[in-house]
Design a protein around this motif. Structure first.
Motif, PDB file in Angstrom:
ATOM      1  N   PHE A 201      43.790  48.949  52.992  1.00  0.00           N
ATOM      2  CA  PHE A 201      42.737  48.675  51.815  1.00  0.00           C
ATOM      3  C   PHE A 201      43.538  49.275  50.503  1.00  0.00           C
ATOM      4  CE2 PHE A 201      42.028  52.999  53.650  1.00  0.00           C
ATOM      5  CZ  PHE A 201      41.861  53.781  52.207  1.00  0.00           C
ATOM      6  N   ALA A 202      42.795  48.764  49.414  1.00  0.00           N
ATOM      7  CA  ALA A 202      43.364  49.230  48.124  1.00  0.00           C
ATOM      8  C   ALA A 202      42.089  49.175  47.127  1.00  0.00           C
ATOM      9  CB  ALA A 202      44.380  48.188  47.500  1.00  0.00           C
ATOM     10  N   TYR A 203      41.994  50.043  46.355  1.00  0.00           N
ATOM     11  CA  TYR A 203      40.885  50.063  45.443  1.00  0.00           C
ATOM     12  C   TYR A 203      41.457  51.001  44.177  1.00  0.00           C
ATOM     13  CZ  TYR A 203      39.073  54.501  47.171  1.00  0.00           C
ATOM     14  OH  TYR A 203      39.121  55.864  47.549  1.00  0.00           O
ATOM     15  N   ASP A 204      40.602  51.130  43.022  1.00  0.00           N
ATOM     16  CA  ASP A 204      40.724  51.845  41.979  1.00  0.00           C
ATOM     17  C   ASP A 204      39.378  52.563  41.440  1.00  0.00           C
ATOM     18  OD1 ASP A 204      39.745  50.570  39.237  1.00  0.00           O
ATOM     19  OD2 ASP A 204      41.207  48.724  40.153  1.00  0.00           O
ATOM     20  N   ASP A 205      39.245  53.711  40.891  1.00  0.00           N
ATOM     21  CA  ASP A 205      38.077  53.974  40.202  1.00  0.00           C
ATOM     22  C   ASP A 205      38.243  54.188  38.920  1.00  0.00           C
ATOM     23  OD1 ASP A 205      40.056  56.018  39.787  1.00  0.00           O
ATOM     24  OD2 ASP A 205      39.142  57.430  40.645  1.00  0.00           O
ATOM     25  N   GLY A 206      38.806  53.263  38.150  1.00  0.00           N
ATOM     26  CA  GLY A 206      39.190  53.314  36.629  1.00  0.00           C
ATOM     27  C   GLY A 206      39.929  54.391  36.333  1.00  0.00           C
ATOM     28  N   VAL A 207      40.548  54.940  37.169  1.00  0.00           N
ATOM     29  CA  VAL A 207      41.399  55.869  36.606  1.00  0.00           C
ATOM     30  C   VAL A 207      42.772  55.784  37.539  1.00  0.00           C
ATOM     31  CG1 VAL A 207      42.091  58.379  35.877  1.00  0.00           C
ATOM     32  CG2 VAL A 207      39.865  57.549  35.664  1.00  0.00           C
ATOM     33  N   PHE A 208      42.606  56.037  38.752  1.00  0.00           N
ATOM     34  CA  PHE A 208      43.755  56.127  39.543  1.00  0.00           C
ATOM     35  C   PHE A 208      43.614  54.737  40.677  1.00  0.00           C
ATOM     36  CE2 PHE A 208      44.319  60.871  39.890  1.00  0.00           C
ATOM     37  CZ  PHE A 208      44.917  60.894  38.673  1.00  0.00           C
ATOM     38  N   GLY A 264      53.706  43.010  48.039  1.00  0.00           N
ATOM     39  CA  GLY A 264      53.127  42.894  46.842  1.00  0.00           C
ATOM     40  C   GLY A 264      51.488  43.111  46.880  1.00  0.00           C
ATOM     41  N   VAL A 265      51.230  43.928  45.889  1.00  0.00           N
ATOM     42  CA  VAL A 265      49.557  44.210  45.940  1.00  0.00           C
ATOM     43  C   VAL A 265      49.222  43.869  44.558  1.00  0.00           C
ATOM     44  CG1 VAL A 265      47.799  46.119  45.959  1.00  0.00           C
ATOM     45  CG2 VAL A 265      49.663  46.146  47.491  1.00  0.00           C
ATOM     46  N   PHE A 266      48.167  43.053  44.351  1.00  0.00           N
ATOM     47  CA  PHE A 266      47.852  42.490  43.084  1.00  0.00           C
ATOM     48  C   PHE A 266      46.284  42.780  42.934  1.00  0.00           C
ATOM     49  CE2 PHE A 266      50.897  39.903  45.146  1.00  0.00           C
ATOM     50  CZ  PHE A 266      51.876  39.647  44.176  1.00  0.00           C
ATOM     51  N   ASN A 267      46.058  43.092  41.536  1.00  0.00           N
ATOM     52  CA  ASN A 267      44.576  43.759  41.138  1.00  0.00           C
ATOM     53  C   ASN A 267      44.173  42.523  40.446  1.00  0.00           C
ATOM     54  OD1 ASN A 267      42.467  45.027  39.978  1.00  0.00           O
ATOM     55  ND2 ASN A 267      43.757  46.389  38.947  1.00  0.00           N
ATOM     56  N   LYS A 268      43.107  41.576  41.259  1.00  0.00           N
ATOM     57  CA  LYS A 268      42.387  40.601  40.242  1.00  0.00           C
ATOM     58  C   LYS A 268      41.283  41.212  39.488  1.00  0.00           C
ATOM     59  CE  LYS A 268      41.590  36.751  42.630  1.00  0.00           C
ATOM     60  NZ  LYS A 268      41.245  35.984  43.625  1.00  0.00           N
ATOM     61  N   GLY A 269      40.895  42.392  39.639  1.00  0.00           N
ATOM     62  CA  GLY A 269      39.687  42.844  38.842  1.00  0.00           C
ATOM     63  C   GLY A 269      40.252  43.677  37.707  1.00  0.00           C
ATOM     64  N   TYR A 270      41.722  43.581  37.247  1.00  0.00           N
ATOM     65  CA  TYR A 270      42.364  44.397  36.298  1.00  0.00           C
ATOM     66  C   TYR A 270      41.584  44.377  35.104  1.00  0.00           C
ATOM     67  CZ  TYR A 270      45.835  46.581  33.320  1.00  0.00           C
ATOM     68  OH  TYR A 270      46.374  47.325  32.381  1.00  0.00           O
ATOM     69  N   ALA A 271      41.080  45.145  34.482  1.00  0.00           N
ATOM     70  CA  ALA A 271      40.476  45.104  33.014  1.00  0.00           C
ATOM     71  C   ALA A 271      38.994  44.481  33.161  1.00  0.00           C
ATOM     72  CB  ALA A 271      41.254  44.569  32.153  1.00  0.00           C
ATOM     73  N   LEU A 272      38.470  44.070  34.121  1.00  0.00           N
ATOM     74  CA  LEU A 272      37.190  43.407  34.090  1.00  0.00           C
ATOM     75  C   LEU A 272      35.904  44.251  34.384  1.00  0.00           C
ATOM     76  CD1 LEU A 272      37.964  40.429  36.702  1.00  0.00           C
ATOM     77  CD2 LEU A 272      38.245  40.250  34.393  1.00  0.00           C
ATOM     78  N   ASN A 273      36.364  45.602  34.744  1.00  0.00           N
ATOM     79  CA  ASN A 273      35.043  46.564  34.731  1.00  0.00           C
ATOM     80  C   ASN A 273      35.728  47.928  34.169  1.00  0.00           C
ATOM     81  OD1 ASN A 273      32.656  47.738  35.294  1.00  0.00           O
ATOM     82  ND2 ASN A 273      33.248  48.017  37.495  1.00  0.00           N
ATOM     83  N   PRO A 274      35.782  47.703  32.971  1.00  0.00           N
ATOM     84  CA  PRO A 274      36.338  49.343  32.233  1.00  0.00           C
ATOM     85  C   PRO A 274      35.406  50.188  32.136  1.00  0.00           C
ATOM     86  CG  PRO A 274      35.832  47.499  30.502  1.00  0.00           C
ATOM     87  CD  PRO A 274      35.633  46.865  31.641  1.00  0.00           C
ATOM     88  N   LEU A 275      35.750  51.332  32.166  1.00  0.00           N
ATOM     89  CA  LEU A 275      35.097  52.562  31.828  1.00  0.00           C
ATOM     90  C   LEU A 275      34.566  52.733  30.510  1.00  0.00           C
ATOM     91  CD1 LEU A 275      37.121  55.233  33.789  1.00  0.00           C
ATOM     92  CD2 LEU A 275      34.914  54.374  34.655  1.00  0.00           C
ATOM     93  N   PRO A 276      33.154  53.323  30.430  1.00  0.00           N
ATOM     94  CA  PRO A 276      32.644  53.459  28.961  1.00  0.00           C
ATOM     95  C   PRO A 276      33.643  54.229  27.971  1.00  0.00           C
ATOM     96  CG  PRO A 276      31.214  54.538  30.529  1.00  0.00           C
ATOM     97  CD  PRO A 276      32.309  53.836  31.358  1.00  0.00           C
ATOM     98  N   LYS A 277      34.341  55.140  28.526  1.00  0.00           N
ATOM     99  CA  LYS A 277      35.218  55.770  27.654  1.00  0.00           C
ATOM    100  C   LYS A 277      36.504  56.183  28.509  1.00  0.00           C
ATOM    101  CE  LYS A 277      34.157  60.913  27.947  1.00  0.00           C
ATOM    102  NZ  LYS A 277      35.620  61.344  28.090  1.00  0.00           N
TER     103      LYS A 277
END
Length: 295
Positions: A201-208, A264-277
């Motif tokens: 699996f792979a995911y991000d929390d907006g930071v890591f 290769g691991v590709f992030n399709k959600g890159y920059a689509l759900n940014p953190l408020p700050k």
């Protein structure tokens, strides 16, 4: 002349001498709080041995007594054994003044006034001064030193080390705590023969970025890819049966390598759900970022 000199030395020293505190169990066993400026009186008796006990980590280095001929002093590790001893003296015996006398020896047993002297002891840590006196009624079998200042310092250091270890453990647990996923939209491409380095699996929390592998997989090296491969800051944590590669950033593309194997691991959600700050750490509730010198 020797006797007079010894008495004078004792009288001068005795004004500042302290008497060790007697044990409540037996007055012949005593103790004293260490003070480098203090002179302690050791009361011995003819035919008895007394012992001074220093700290466990101390070792006697030098011993000097003002009247060494009258005292047997032996060190063993952190112990110093002291016993008064008789002195052999020579004199000319001449019963007939008209004839040459014969040289004879005489054994002099310890005498309270004559045997009074001082003792200097240095260890690998401290410097000690004593008065040695004879008094059979008040003889000391053992005198032990206590070191409250050293003990207090050791306790304080141990307390600080424990507090530091607790704080580090708390922060480590905070950093290793499962983060809240914000983006699961990852997919991968696996080169031929590279299945055993493919993540589960792979995911991000907006930071890591978090990439998980079960215990059947070979753990690969990770690189960010943006036209060329780049080394990324990362660490590994265990969570159940998974080893999780935690990358300290988020990227569109991540390459996983092990020898000639490639995924290769590709992030399709890159920059689509940014953190408020933009966060400063991965766990802002407990981990704060501080600037040094305003930088």
């Amino acid at each position: 002349m020797r006797q007079l000199a010894l008495i004078c030395v004792f009288v001068v020293a005795s004004f500042g001498a302290s008497v060790p505190t007697k044990s409540s169990f037996d007055s012949k066993n005593t103790y004293a709080v260490f003070n480098a400026q203090d002179v302690l009186t050791i009361t011995a008796a003819n035919g008895y041995v007394s012992v001074i006990e220093f700290a466990e980590n101390e070792r006697v280095i030098n011993i000097a007594a003002g009247f060494s001929e009258g005292w047997e002093i032996i060190d063993r590790e952190n112990l110093l054994f002291i016993k008064p001893k008789a002195v052999t003296t020579k004199f000319v015996h001449n019963p007939d003044p008209m004839q040459n006398g014969a040289e004879k020896e005489m054994l002099i047993d310890p005498i309270p006034q004559t045997w009074k002297t001082n003792l200097i002891v240095t260890t690998n840590i401290n410097f000690y001064t004593f008065d040695l006196v004879l008094n059979s009624k008040n003889k000391i079998y053992k005198m032990s030193f206590t070191y409250p200042k050293v003990e207090d310092e050791a306790i304080e250091k141990a307390k600080k080390r424990l507090e530091r270890a607790i704080e580090i453990d708390r922060l480590q647990k905070s950093l290793n705590r499962t983060s809240v996923p914000r983006n699961w939209d990852y997919y991968m491409r696996v080169n031929g023969g590279s299945d055993n380095i493919a993540p589960d699996f792979a995911y991000d929390d907006g930071v890591f970025t978090y990439i998980g592998f079960d215990n059947t997989k070979v753990f690969p090296s990770a690189f960010a890819y943006d036209g060329e491969e780049q080394i990324v800051n990362q660490h590994i944590k265990k969570e159940g049966k998974f080893s999780i590669l935690v990358i300290h950033s988020i990227h569109k593309k991540i390459l996983l390598r092990s020898g000639d194997k490639l995924v290769g691991v590709f992030n399709k959600g890159y920059a689509l759900n940014p953190l408020p700050k933009a966060p400063e750490t991965s766990n802002e509730a407990e981990v704060k970022r501080e600037l040094l010198n305003g930088k």
